[in-house]
Design a protein around this motif. Structure first.
Motif, PDB file in Angstrom:
ATOM      1  N   VAL A 125      -4.657   9.436  -2.174  1.00  0.00           N
ATOM      2  CA  VAL A 125      -4.253   8.240  -2.910  1.00  0.00           C
ATOM      3  C   VAL A 125      -4.089   7.063  -1.946  1.00  0.00           C
ATOM      4  CG1 VAL A 125      -2.446   7.197  -4.329  1.00  0.00           C
ATOM      5  CG2 VAL A 125      -3.169   9.543  -4.776  1.00  0.00           C
ATOM      6  N   GLY A 126      -3.511   7.315  -0.768  1.00  0.00           N
ATOM      7  CA  GLY A 126      -3.363   6.252   0.216  1.00  0.00           C
ATOM      8  C   GLY A 126      -4.708   5.698   0.648  1.00  0.00           C
ATOM      9  N   TRP A 127      -5.673   6.589   0.880  1.00  0.00           N
ATOM     10  CA  TRP A 127      -7.024   6.154   1.245  1.00  0.00           C
ATOM     11  C   TRP A 127      -7.629   5.309   0.126  1.00  0.00           C
ATOM     12  CZ3 TRP A 127     -11.723   6.772  -1.130  1.00  0.00           C
ATOM     13  CH2 TRP A 127     -12.855   6.419  -0.374  1.00  0.00           C
ATOM     14  N   PHE A 128      -7.425   5.743  -1.110  1.00  0.00           N
ATOM     15  CA  PHE A 128      -7.968   5.010  -2.256  1.00  0.00           C
ATOM     16  C   PHE A 128      -7.347   3.623  -2.361  1.00  0.00           C
ATOM     17  CE2 PHE A 128      -7.452   3.838  -6.767  1.00  0.00           C
ATOM     18  CZ  PHE A 128      -8.786   3.706  -7.126  1.00  0.00           C
ATOM     19  N   SER A 137      -6.422   2.226   9.590  1.00  0.00           N
ATOM     20  CA  SER A 137      -5.238   2.834  10.207  1.00  0.00           C
ATOM     21  C   SER A 137      -3.995   2.691   9.336  1.00  0.00           C
ATOM     22  CB  SER A 137      -4.976   2.210  11.580  1.00  0.00           C
ATOM     23  OG  SER A 137      -4.802   0.807  11.480  1.00  0.00           O
ATOM     24  N   ALA A 138      -4.051   1.801   8.335  1.00  0.00           N
ATOM     25  CA  ALA A 138      -2.918   1.649   7.430  1.00  0.00           C
ATOM     26  C   ALA A 138      -2.639   2.941   6.669  1.00  0.00           C
ATOM     27  CB  ALA A 138      -3.180   0.505   6.446  1.00  0.00           C
ATOM     28  N   VAL A 139      -3.665   3.784   6.507  1.00  0.00           N
ATOM     29  CA  VAL A 139      -3.464   5.064   5.819  1.00  0.00           C
ATOM     30  C   VAL A 139      -2.433   5.907   6.575  1.00  0.00           C
ATOM     31  CG1 VAL A 139      -4.570   7.200   5.047  1.00  0.00           C
ATOM     32  CG2 VAL A 139      -5.780   5.018   4.845  1.00  0.00           C
ATOM     33  N   TRP A 140      -2.456   5.833   7.915  1.00  0.00           N
ATOM     34  CA  TRP A 140      -1.475   6.578   8.699  1.00  0.00           C
ATOM     35  C   TRP A 140      -0.060   6.072   8.439  1.00  0.00           C
ATOM     36  CZ3 TRP A 140      -3.033  10.984  10.412  1.00  0.00           C
ATOM     37  CH2 TRP A 140      -4.359  11.165  10.804  1.00  0.00           C
ATOM     38  N   ALA A 157       0.841  -1.210   0.000  1.00  0.00           N
ATOM     39  CA  ALA A 157       0.000   0.000   0.000  1.00  0.00           C
ATOM     40  C   ALA A 157       0.870   1.252   0.000  1.00  0.00           C
ATOM     41  CB  ALA A 157      -0.931  -0.017   1.206  1.00  0.00           C
ATOM     42  N   CYS A 158       1.949   1.217   0.764  1.00  0.00           N
ATOM     43  CA  CYS A 158       2.846   2.376   0.839  1.00  0.00           C
ATOM     44  C   CYS A 158       3.519   2.656  -0.500  1.00  0.00           C
ATOM     45  CB  CYS A 158       3.903   2.147   1.913  1.00  0.00           C
ATOM     46  SG  CYS A 158       3.289   2.257   3.615  1.00  0.00           S
TER      47      CYS A 158
END
Length: 255
Positions: A220-223, A156-159, A97-98
């Motif tokens: 983009v991270g949220w998406f 929480s992965a978005v953080w 994801a990152c």
């Protein structure tokens, strides 16, 4: 979404080939950058640190390792002893994801803000430049939709996704005025024009770009996490469908 083994193996090969291509592109550009610096008698330590201070380079280097990790994991650990498919481990899923987010943002920012910026002739390797800013980001974008074995990440992965860019911006703005530009001799150095206060009418102009790009990274991270969660739900639904025998009728049913 559950995919056939041939597709998983094919996409894992795509991941590994992409990692190799990105590695070749980074090495090719590094060779040119370091050779020019050596020929001009520039400080090599500063040149090397500057090279690895570009968000593009860091994102691409991270992608090399994560794509290779994802490929090797699927081939070596992707199925349990009974041959059933396994979901990606959480650290791998977060790492994917990152790097997906960083590469997608790299492609967007470069092609909207930086492609028209002229650089001295011979300082960039054209094919390498396209791999790092176009090919790599496109493959990582496709990987969000096509990569095998997604797992349902927590929001929480978005953080975790936005953590590194925040650290990078702080590092860049702190180091910038403390670093002598090895090319021009200026008493400051920033990897991108939009982070240079001298070119943006002070830190206020820089702040506008930083906030805008931070919002883009978060979006983009949220998406990316949303797609991962959506695909994992669809895959889980499909994976739970199996054929069993009904005792009363001896007919296959699904549950």
């Amino acid at each position: 979404m559950t995919r056939a083994p041939w597709w998983e193996n094919t996409w894992s090969t795509v991941r590994l080939v992409t990692a190799a291509l990105i590695a070749a592109a980074v090495i090719a550009q590094a060779q040119v950058t370091f050779s020019l610096a050596a020929d001009a008698g520039r400080d090599m330590t500063t040149t090397v640190v500057n090279f690895f201070s570009f968000f593009t380079i860091l994102s691409n280097v991270a992608s090399i390792f994560v794509l290779a990790w994802a490929s090797l994991w699927l081939w070596m650990r992707g199925r349990d002893a009974a041959g059933r498919p396994a979901r990606e481990p959480v650290p791998l899923a977060v790492a994917l994801a990152c790097v997906s987010t960083y590469m997608i943002v790299t492609g967007i920012v470069y092609n909207t803000l930086l492609r028209s910026v002229e650089l001295p002739q011979g300082t960039t390797v054209p094919w390498s430049n396209e791999v790092l800013h176009v090919v790599g980001p496109l493959v990582l974008l496709l990987d969000v939709f096509l990569g095998p074995r997604p797992r349902s990440l927590r929001w929480s992965a978005v953080w975790a996704v936005v953590a590194f860019p925040v650290v990078w911006v702080v590092y860049t703005l702190v180091r910038g005025p403390l670093t002598v530009n090895p090319v021009t001799g200026a008493e400051w150095w920033y990897p991108y024009p939009f982070l240079d206060p001298a070119l943006q009418d002070g830190y206020g102009g820089v702040a506008v770009y930083v906030v805008g790009i931070a919002a883009l990274i978060a979006l983009v991270g949220w998406f990316v996490v949303w797609v991962d969660r959506r695909r994992a739900v669809v895959g889980s639904t499909g994976a739970t469908t199996e054929t069993v025998t009904a005792p009363s009728k001896n007919a296959p049913v699904s549950r």
